[in-house]
Every structure is written in structure tokens, then in C-alpha cells.
Design a protein around this motif. Structure first.
Motif, PDB file in Angstrom:
ATOM      1  N   GLU A   1       0.914  -1.213  -0.108  1.00 14.19           N
ATOM      2  CA  GLU A   1      -0.048  -0.090  -0.185  1.00 14.19           C
ATOM      3  C   GLU A   1       0.962   1.216   0.091  1.00 14.19           C
ATOM      4  O   GLU A   1       1.744   1.158   0.505  1.00 14.19           O
ATOM      5  CB  GLU A   1      -1.088   0.130   1.265  1.00 14.19           C
TER       6      GLU A   1
ATOM      7  N   LYS B   1       1.104   5.125   0.519  1.00 11.40           N
ATOM      8  CA  LYS B   1       0.020   6.667   0.752  1.00 11.40           C
ATOM      9  C   LYS B   1       0.346   7.655   0.404  1.00 11.40           C
ATOM     10  O   LYS B   1       1.729   7.923   0.119  1.00 11.40           O
ATOM     11  CB  LYS B   1      -0.163   6.594   2.475  1.00 11.40           C
TER      12      LYS B   1
ATOM     13  N   SER C   1      -6.947  -0.926  -5.461  1.00 13.24           N
ATOM     14  CA  SER C   1      -7.981   0.091  -4.863  1.00 13.24           C
ATOM     15  C   SER C   1      -7.154   0.993  -4.484  1.00 13.24           C
ATOM     16  O   SER C   1      -6.213   1.599  -3.921  1.00 13.24           O
ATOM     17  CB  SER C   1      -8.436  -0.664  -4.035  1.00 13.24           C
TER      18      SER C   1
ATOM     19  N   MET D   1      -8.403   4.830  -3.002  1.00 12.46           N
ATOM     20  CA  MET D   1      -9.404   5.334  -0.951  1.00 12.46           C
ATOM     21  C   MET D   1      -8.634   6.969  -1.241  1.00 12.46           C
ATOM     22  O   MET D   1      -7.246   7.304  -0.454  1.00 12.46           O
ATOM     23  CB  MET D   1      -8.972   5.027  -0.025  1.00 12.46           C
ATOM     24  N   CYS D   2     -10.089   7.424  -2.002  1.00 12.79           N
ATOM     25  CA  CYS D   2      -9.520   9.336  -1.627  1.00 12.79           C
ATOM     26  C   CYS D   2     -10.342   9.672  -0.592  1.00 12.79           C
ATOM     27  O   CYS D   2     -11.852   9.844  -0.414  1.00 12.79           O
ATOM     28  CB  CYS D   2      -9.671   9.645  -2.634  1.00 12.79           C
TER      29      CYS D   2
ATOM     30  N   ASP E   1     -12.639   9.526   1.798  1.00 12.06           N
ATOM     31  CA  ASP E   1     -13.458   8.713   2.402  1.00 12.06           C
ATOM     32  C   ASP E   1     -14.375   7.625   2.058  1.00 12.06           C
ATOM     33  O   ASP E   1     -15.017   6.901   1.872  1.00 12.06           O
ATOM     34  CB  ASP E   1     -14.838   8.803   3.395  1.00 12.06           C
ATOM     35  N   GLU E   2     -14.326   7.825   0.244  1.00 10.76           N
ATOM     36  CA  GLU E   2     -14.561   6.967  -0.696  1.00 10.76           C
ATOM     37  C   GLU E   2     -13.093   6.131  -0.684  1.00 10.76           C
ATOM     38  O   GLU E   2     -12.034   6.247  -1.677  1.00 10.76           O
ATOM     39  CB  GLU E   2     -14.694   8.538  -1.982  1.00 10.76           C
ATOM     40  N   LYS E   3     -14.095   4.975  -1.764  1.00 15.56           N
ATOM     41  CA  LYS E   3     -12.961   3.952  -2.148  1.00 15.56           C
ATOM     42  C   LYS E   3     -13.593   3.227  -3.257  1.00 15.56           C
ATOM     43  O   LYS E   3     -15.089   3.179  -4.223  1.00 15.56           O
ATOM     44  CB  LYS E   3     -12.588   2.841  -1.232  1.00 15.56           C
TER      45      LYS E   3
ATOM     46  N   VAL F   1     -12.096   0.415  -6.459  1.00 20.06           N
ATOM     47  CA  VAL F   1     -11.675  -0.058  -7.848  1.00 20.06           C
ATOM     48  C   VAL F   1     -11.226   0.576  -8.933  1.00 20.06           C
ATOM     49  O   VAL F   1     -12.396   0.888  -9.292  1.00 20.06           O
ATOM     50  CB  VAL F   1     -12.367  -1.842  -7.260  1.00 20.06           C
TER      51      VAL F   1
ATOM     52  N   ASN G   1      -4.923   7.038  -0.744  1.00 19.69           N
ATOM     53  CA  ASN G   1      -4.000   5.494   0.133  1.00 19.69           C
ATOM     54  C   ASN G   1      -4.220   4.270  -1.835  1.00 19.69           C
ATOM     55  O   ASN G   1      -5.861   4.404  -2.098  1.00 19.69           O
ATOM     56  CB  ASN G   1      -4.530   4.554   0.888  1.00 19.69           C
TER      57      ASN G   1
END
Length: 310
Positions: free
Chosen positions: A118, A120, A142, A144-145, A147-149, A151, A171
Motif C-alpha cells: 500500500e 500513501k 484500490s 481510497m481518497c 472517505d471514498e473507495k 476499485v 491510499n
């Protein structure tokens, strides 16, 4: 902030994103755009404009790139090349290429990020709005930005558009260790560009390196008939700033040391090349060499940049 997911597979020659919306390269208000090209065997496509620069990454296949100023080179999947303003580039081969077009003071890069685990990142820009795109070369990931994830499957991309001083955390979680993700970044800068004001023209840029040329005019000279030392340093700082920023994030010069080796007596032009000496997580160290039109080494500059972001 706006997040959009788009498909890359199955898309032929097409403009897939533009800022402002509904503009194309050459329009008066054009700032930045992403497009795709699919080439059949030995097909040729051309890039180049007096007002627009572009950055390209080969998604699949193998091509030859003929640059009007740099000659011919071969490129394979995952490799990048640029076409600066006032240049012409001919691309010949077979495969697909992702293109980023820029004008109006946009600074842009494409870099290939290998991911073992992962990653960051803190993204966003202080000086202007930014556009970022992410897509995988050999698998899904995946993203993650805030609060949104999302794929991002192989053959798709995620585009993030942020306003000035809108910072956010990213992330990126790879499907498998060792895969690669393309990170495309375009930053809308203002018109205050001292290097461009004195005539610095980019020749070539890639991840961590940059070459630029300065055509010498009387305003660049000092009273004793050589290029002014401040002009030499500006050229070095401009080319090295591009090289440092190509690795991601806002960078600022924290230390430099210039060695004047030969006087530049009325050269036609100077060429500066920046290469990395050591790249750390926050500290990036470079060596810049400046040569004249007779390939005489005029000066070397050691420069240290600090990355304000990851």
C-alpha cells in the motif's frame, strides 16, 4: 474535489477528459486534456503545436518516436516521452498510447510507480488547481481518497480534479506485489514563470531528469561579454525544478552550489541537463551540467530540493 472513473479498454482515438470541459487542444481556453490513440501496425500519428506541450505513455505495444530536435528512439510498454512547445513528434508502430496535452501555464508529468505494498500519498497543490489520473499496467488496484473507495480494474482509470489549496490523502492498494501504476499529474500554474520569461525552453523531460535550452541574447550578457552568472543559475534552477517535481509533489530548493568552470563568451545557446544523484523520501539531490553550443562545460550546479508532499 471531483472523482471520475473512466474506461480505457475498447476506446479508440478519443479525448477522454478536458479541463475546462468540452475543450480540445488548440482552443483559446484549453488547459489540460487526456486522450487515447490506438495504432495499427506501422501506423503513424503526429504531435506538436506552438502553444501546446504534451506527455505520453505507451500502454501496450512497441513504437519508434521521431522527435524533430532529438532524433529517433524506440519505446516499449510503460515508457514515457514528451513533446514540448514548438516541437514535432512522429510516433510509428503498433499499440496504444495515453496522451496528456497542456497549455496556459500547466505543468504536467507521467510517472510509473512500482507498488510492493500500500502506498500513501498527500496530494493537492497550493499554487493552482490540479488534475490527477491513475491506472494500472498489469493488474487492478484500490484507491481510497478521503472517505471514498474505488476499485480500478485493469483497463480503467480514476481521474481526480481538485481546486487550489484543496489537499487530500490517497491510499493506493495494489492487487499484487510488484505491479505498476501510472500516476498522471497536471497542475494549473499562474503566469509567473521567471525561467520562461528569460527564454528557457524545455527540450526533454522524464521521471527525475530534464534538459532545457536557452538561446542567448544581449540581455543575458554581463558588461565583460560573458553570460551573466545569475542567468546561468536561473537556467539550472528551472531545469532542476522540473526534474524534482516530476517525482511528485511540490518541491522547493533548500541548498545549491554552483561551480563556474569556463566563461561563456557570446555562445549561441546553452543547454542544461539535470540528473538525480540521490532521491530520498523528502530530500532530492541533483547535479546540473550546463554546456554551450560547442559542447564546452560552462558550469556544474549541485542542487538539493525538499518535497513538501509525499
Amino acid at each position: 474535489m471531483r472523482i471520475t472513473k473512466i474506461l480505457l479498454n475498447g476506446v479508440g482515438e478519443s479525448l477522454i477528459f478536458s479541463y475546462p470541459e468540452n475543450t480540445v487542444p488548440g482552443d483559446e481556453n484549453f488547459k489540460i486534456g487526456f486522450s487515447l490513440n490506438r495504432m495499427a501496425k506501422d501506423e503513424k500519428i503526429h504531435f506538436g503545436s506552438d502553444r501546446v506541450s504534451s506527455y505520453h505513455v505507451l500502454l501496450e505495444g512497441r513504437t519508434e518516436v521521431l522527435n524533430s530536435k532529438l532524433g529517433k528512439r524506440a519505446f516499449e510498454t510503460g515508457q514515457t516521452f514528451s513533446c514540448e512547445e514548438e516541437e514535432q513528434v512522429e510516433l510509428m508502430g503498433e499499440g496504444r498510447v495515453f496522451n496528456m496535452f497542456m497549455s496556459g501555464g500547466v505543468r504536467g508529468f507521467i510517472r510509473k510507480m512500482p507498488l510492493e505494498k500500500e502506498k500513501k500519498m498527500r496530494a493537492g497543490e497550493a499554487m493552482g488547481g490540479c488534475v490527477m489520473a491513475f491506472f494500472g499496467f498489469d493488474g487492478e488496484f484500490s484507491l481510497m481518497c478521503s472517505d471514498e473507495k474505488l476499485v480500478c480494474e485493469a483497463g480503467s482509470a480514476v481521474i481526480i480534479q481538485a481546486d487550489k489549496q484543496e489537499f487530500f490523502n490517497l491510499n493506493i492498494i495494489p492487487e499484487k506485489a510488484g505491479m505498476s501504476v501510472a500516476c498522471v499529474t497536471g497542475v494549473m500554474l499562474n503566469s509567473h514563470d521567471f525561467g520562461k520569461y528569460i527564454g528557457v525552453h524545455l527540450l526533454e523531460r522524464s521521471e527525475g531528469t530534464c534538459r532545457a535550452r536557452l538561446d542567448i541574447c544581449p540581455n543575458h550578457m554581463n558588461p565583460i561579454g560573458t553570460v551573466h552568472g545569475g542567468c546561468l543559475f536561473t537556467l539550472a534552477d528551472a531545469v532542476c525544478g522540473i526534474a524534482a517535481s516530476s517525482l511528485g509533489g511540490i518541491c522547493t530548493t533548500v541548498n545549491s552550489n554552483i561551480q563556474f568552470l569556463n566563461a561563456a563568451f557570446y555562445p549561441k545557446y546553452l543547454v542544461a541537463e539535470a540528473k538525480p544523484k540521490k532521491i530520498g523520501r523528502k530530500i532530492r539531490t541533483f547535479l546540473v551540467e550546463i554546456r554551450d553550443d560547442r559542447d564546452i562545460l560552462i558550469c556544474t550546479v549541485d542542487m538539493v530540493f525538499y518535497s513538501l508532499q509525499q
